[in-house]
Structure formats: structure tokens, C-alpha cells
Design a protein around this motif. Structure first.
Motif, PDB file in Angstrom:
ATOM      1  N   UNK A  98       0.815  -1.206   0.000  1.00 54.62           N
ATOM      2  CA  UNK A  98       0.000   0.000   0.000  1.00 54.62           C
ATOM      3  C   UNK A  98       0.851   1.259   0.000  1.00 54.62           C
ATOM      4  N   UNK A  99       1.922   1.262   0.759  1.00 56.15           N
ATOM      5  CA  UNK A  99       2.765   2.456   0.832  1.00 56.15           C
ATOM      6  C   UNK A  99       3.284   2.845  -0.543  1.00 56.15           C
ATOM      7  N   UNK A 100       3.752   1.862  -1.307  1.00 49.14           N
ATOM      8  CA  UNK A 100       4.272   2.143  -2.638  1.00 49.14           C
ATOM      9  C   UNK A 100       3.164   2.626  -3.565  1.00 49.14           C
ATOM     10  N   UNK A 101       1.977   2.038  -3.450  1.00 58.06           N
ATOM     11  CA  UNK A 101       0.856   2.460  -4.295  1.00 58.06           C
ATOM     12  C   UNK A 101       0.453   3.894  -3.979  1.00 58.06           C
ATOM     13  N   UNK A 102       0.441   4.264  -2.707  1.00 62.75           N
ATOM     14  CA  UNK A 102       0.112   5.646  -2.338  1.00 62.75           C
ATOM     15  C   UNK A 102       1.152   6.622  -2.868  1.00 62.75           C
ATOM     16  N   UNK A 103       2.411   6.213  -2.846  1.00 61.12           N
ATOM     17  CA  UNK A 103       3.463   7.061  -3.413  1.00 61.12           C
ATOM     18  C   UNK A 103       3.258   7.248  -4.912  1.00 61.12           C
ATOM     19  N   UNK A 104       2.886   6.165  -5.609  1.00 61.03           N
ATOM     20  CA  UNK A 104       2.650   6.269  -7.056  1.00 61.03           C
ATOM     21  C   UNK A 104       1.459   7.179  -7.350  1.00 61.03           C
ATOM     22  N   UNK A 105       0.402   7.067  -6.537  1.00 57.12           N
ATOM     23  CA  UNK A 105      -0.740   7.951  -6.728  1.00 57.12           C
ATOM     24  C   UNK A 105      -0.326   9.403  -6.507  1.00 57.12           C
ATOM     25  N   UNK A 106       0.466   9.647  -5.475  1.00 55.20           N
ATOM     26  CA  UNK A 106       0.942  11.004  -5.229  1.00 55.20           C
ATOM     27  C   UNK A 106       1.741  11.549  -6.397  1.00 55.20           C
ATOM     28  N   UNK A 107       2.580  10.713  -6.973  1.00 51.63           N
ATOM     29  CA  UNK A 107       3.374  11.148  -8.125  1.00 51.63           C
ATOM     30  C   UNK A 107       2.472  11.466  -9.321  1.00 51.63           C
ATOM     31  N   UNK A 108       1.431  10.653  -9.515  1.00 53.43           N
ATOM     32  CA  UNK A 108       0.500  10.893 -10.627  1.00 53.43           C
ATOM     33  C   UNK A 108      -0.258  12.212 -10.420  1.00 53.43           C
ATOM     34  N   UNK A 109      -0.730  12.426  -9.202  1.00 53.61           N
ATOM     35  CA  UNK A 109      -1.458  13.654  -8.890  1.00 53.61           C
ATOM     36  C   UNK A 109      -0.559  14.877  -9.087  1.00 53.61           C
ATOM     37  N   UNK A 110       0.663  14.804  -8.590  1.00 54.76           N
ATOM     38  CA  UNK A 110       1.589  15.925  -8.725  1.00 54.76           C
ATOM     39  C   UNK A 110       1.892  16.219 -10.187  1.00 54.76           C
ATOM     40  N   UNK A 111       2.071  15.181 -11.000  1.00 56.65           N
ATOM     41  CA  UNK A 111       2.363  15.368 -12.419  1.00 56.65           C
ATOM     42  C   UNK A 111       1.187  16.023 -13.147  1.00 56.65           C
ATOM     43  N   UNK A 112      -0.014  15.631 -12.791  1.00 49.83           N
ATOM     44  CA  UNK A 112      -1.195  16.223 -13.426  1.00 49.83           C
ATOM     45  C   UNK A 112      -1.338  17.689 -13.047  1.00 49.83           C
ATOM     46  N   UNK A 113      -1.066  18.012 -11.802  1.00 52.51           N
ATOM     47  CA  UNK A 113      -1.116  19.416 -11.382  1.00 52.51           C
ATOM     48  C   UNK A 113      -0.054  20.222 -12.120  1.00 52.51           C
ATOM     49  N   UNK A 114       1.139  19.645 -12.265  1.00 47.97           N
ATOM     50  CA  UNK A 114       2.213  20.331 -12.986  1.00 47.97           C
ATOM     51  C   UNK A 114       1.824  20.591 -14.441  1.00 47.97           C
TER      52      UNK A 114
END
Length: 315
Positions: A98-114
Motif C-alpha cells: 500500500x505504501x508504494x501504491x500511495x506514493x505512485x498515486x501522489x506522483x501521478x497527482x503531482x504530475x497532473x497538477x504540474x
């Protein structure tokens, strides 16, 4: 980015009605995975296909299937958008990490905001929230982020491992480590579903909370004034809706259906108020469990909320 499956975006076509008769399946486009490709800023749908946190929290699993079902429920709804909507694919948790999946989601969200987009995440259990927040915080390191959680539960549990019951305690701990203020509003709290330990933690963390009984239509004017004050006190808002805040009759398809709950009309009013505030930076809908849906009632309610947020989102 995972390959985006656009085949779910199908539905009715009213070709004889002209260009004003389109539906979501005719308008949603895939988000580009290439940062060098510029797309008109819009709303980006991200699926978090994960219910590992629900399993750890001893709940009813099945929310892993929600992103695809919710896309299908959205596909045939009438198009009233002024901003484009993109499908940014799913982040999955196939290995129980789960920790790794949450990190991947965070990276996806940050990239979309960028890329200029506003992320609308389709969970997944409420473990989704920590991933969404990670991305939002990474994209806006100097902003005060207010969390508006519409939920029957505080989800502030202290536990050895992360689960669907711990995301806001995780966020509080992260804020403390980073020297950021923890601004958390939780509305719809069901007293029988939250221990005294959770109330004590909410008080210690200065959570602004209201019980489900304080969120009736007659009380809306007072609640909306409080909501406006909360929005004014922060730079950005993150809206997270745990669908178990709704009454079981309106939302049976969750891990923990509500005996009392907050009516859909009230939740939609609060959500659209936030969407139109100009400060909403990210949102998610979590805990929808298709395995317990009845004649797609739950999917339709969840899709209605996603549709309304997208329609009113002002940036």
C-alpha cells in the motif's frame, strides 16, 4: 503512466440533436503521458484501484473495482462542462504494498497538477486520501492546504500499518514532520462509529468536525457559512468524500453503510460550494464498492457527485 483504457467510454449518441447533445463518453480524452505535450488545462480523472487499506481495516473488500465502474456510470451522463475532462488511467495496488501504491498515486497527482490539470481521483478505499494529499502537497510545498472530508469516520486511527482508517493521522504526522499546518474539517461524523479515542485525537489535532445530525437541509445555511470561513482561512482546499457518509438507502455499496447518514442533496451542495470556491485543488471519491451495489444505485449516486464537482469546478 499506465495504459489508459478508453474503451469504457461508450454510450448513447443523440446524433440528430446536434453538437449540444453530447455525453461524457463523446468528450473525455486521454491525458497525455508526455510532459512535452501541452493539453488545455482541465479536470483529470485518476483511478486508484486499491482496497488493501480496507482489507487491513477489516472492512468489506471490493472498492478495487470502483474506478472502472464509476467511469462507466459517468460515460452516459449529459455533457455540461466548460473545461475539458481527461482520463489519466489507474494506479493499482496488485502486490499488497500500500505504501508504494500511495506514493505512485501522489506522483501521478503531482504530475497532473504540474501539467495544469485538476485531479479528480476515483478510489479505492479511503487509503486513497493519503496518496492524493502526497501529490497535492508535493505540487504546492508553500501553500496552506485545508482538507474537507465528508465522512462518517474521522479516519484518524493510530496503527502499526497504514489502512483506510489511518489517512488523516498519516497526513497530520506528515504535516508535523514538514512544519506545515494541519487544517482538517470532517463533516458527517457518526458517533456510534467513532471511539472516544478518535474524538480525543480529533480534539488534540484541532479538527473542525460536525456530526451527521448537524448536516440536514434546514441547517445548511449555517454550515455553508462555516465552510466559507474555513475556505477563507487556507490557500487551497482538498475535498475528499467517503461515500459511507450517505444514508444506506442512497449508498448501499460501501464497506460500512450508514444507519443515519447525510442526504445526497446536502453532500452535493457542500461539494459544489467547494468546487466553485476557486480554491479547490484536488478531490476524490472513495469507498464505493460495486460488489454490494443494488441496481447501480450506488454507482449513480457516486457518478452524480463526480459530475457535479466537475461541472462546478472553478479554478
Amino acid at each position: 503512466m499506465n495504459e489508459i483504457d478508453m474503451s469504457v467510454w461508450t454510450g448513447r449518441c443523440d446524433t440528430g440533436e446536434g453538437e449540444l447533445a453530447t455525453r461524457w463518453h463523446q468528450e473525455v480524452k486521454p491525458a497525455s503521458a508526455n510532459p512535452e505535450v501541452t493539453q488545455t488545462p482541465g479536470i483529470a480523472l485518476v483511478g486508484f484501484a486499491c482496497d488493501e487499506g480496507v482489507r487491513r481495516n477489516q472492512g468489506r473488500v471490493g472498492a478495487v473495482e470502483a474506478p472502472g465502474v464509476l467511469r462507466k456510470a459517468l460515460a452516459n451522463l449529459a455533457w455540461h462542462q466548460t473545461a475539458p475532462v481527461y482520463d489519466a488511467g489507474d494506479v493499482s495496488c496488485l502486490d499488497a504494498d500500500l505504501d508504494a501504491a500511495q506514493q505512485r498515486l501522489g506522483q501521478r497527482v503531482a504530475a497532473l497538477i504540474a501539467a495544469g490539470h485538476a485531479p479528480l481521483v476515483l478510489g479505492g478505499g479511503h487509503e486513497t486520501a493519503f496518496g492524493t494529499y502526497l501529490g497535492l502537497a508535493a505540487a504546492h510545498p508553500d501553500k496552506v492546504i485545508g482538507i474537507a472530508n465528508l465522512d462518517a469516520h474521522f479516519d484518524l486511527r493510530e496503527a502499526i500499518e497504514a489502512s483506510s482508517g489511518t489517512p488523516f493521522k498519516q497526513i497530520a504526522d506528515l504535516c508535523e514532520a514538514q512544519g506545515r499546518p494541519f487544517r482538517y474539517l470532517c463533516w458527517g461524523v457518526a458517533a456510534p462509529s467513532n471511539t472516544q479515542a478518535l474524538y480525543a485525537r480529533a480534539e488534540a489535532l484541532q479538527v473542525q468536525w460536525r456530526p451527521d445530525s448537524a448536516l440536514t437541509e434546514s441547517q445548511l445555511p449555517q454550515r455553508l457559512a462555516e465552510l466559507d470561513a474555513f475556505v477563507a482561512s487556507v490557500d487551497l482546499v482538498y475535498l475528499t468524500i467517503d461515500l459511507d457518509v450517505l444514508p444506506a438507502g442512497e449508498m448501499p455499496a460501501v464497506s460500512a453503510p450508514a444507519a443515519f447518514g447525510v442526504p445526497l442533496a446536502v453532500i452535493e451542495t457542500v461539494a459544489t460550494r467547494l468546487a466553485g470556491s476557486g480554491k479547490l485543488a484536488a478531490a476524490d471519491l472513495v469507498e464505493f464498492n460495486p460488489r454490494f451495489d443494488q441496481d447501480s444505485h450506488g454507482a449513480k449516486s457516486a457518478a452524480r457527485l463526480a459530475w457535479s464537482i466537475a461541472r462546478h469546478w472553478r479554478r
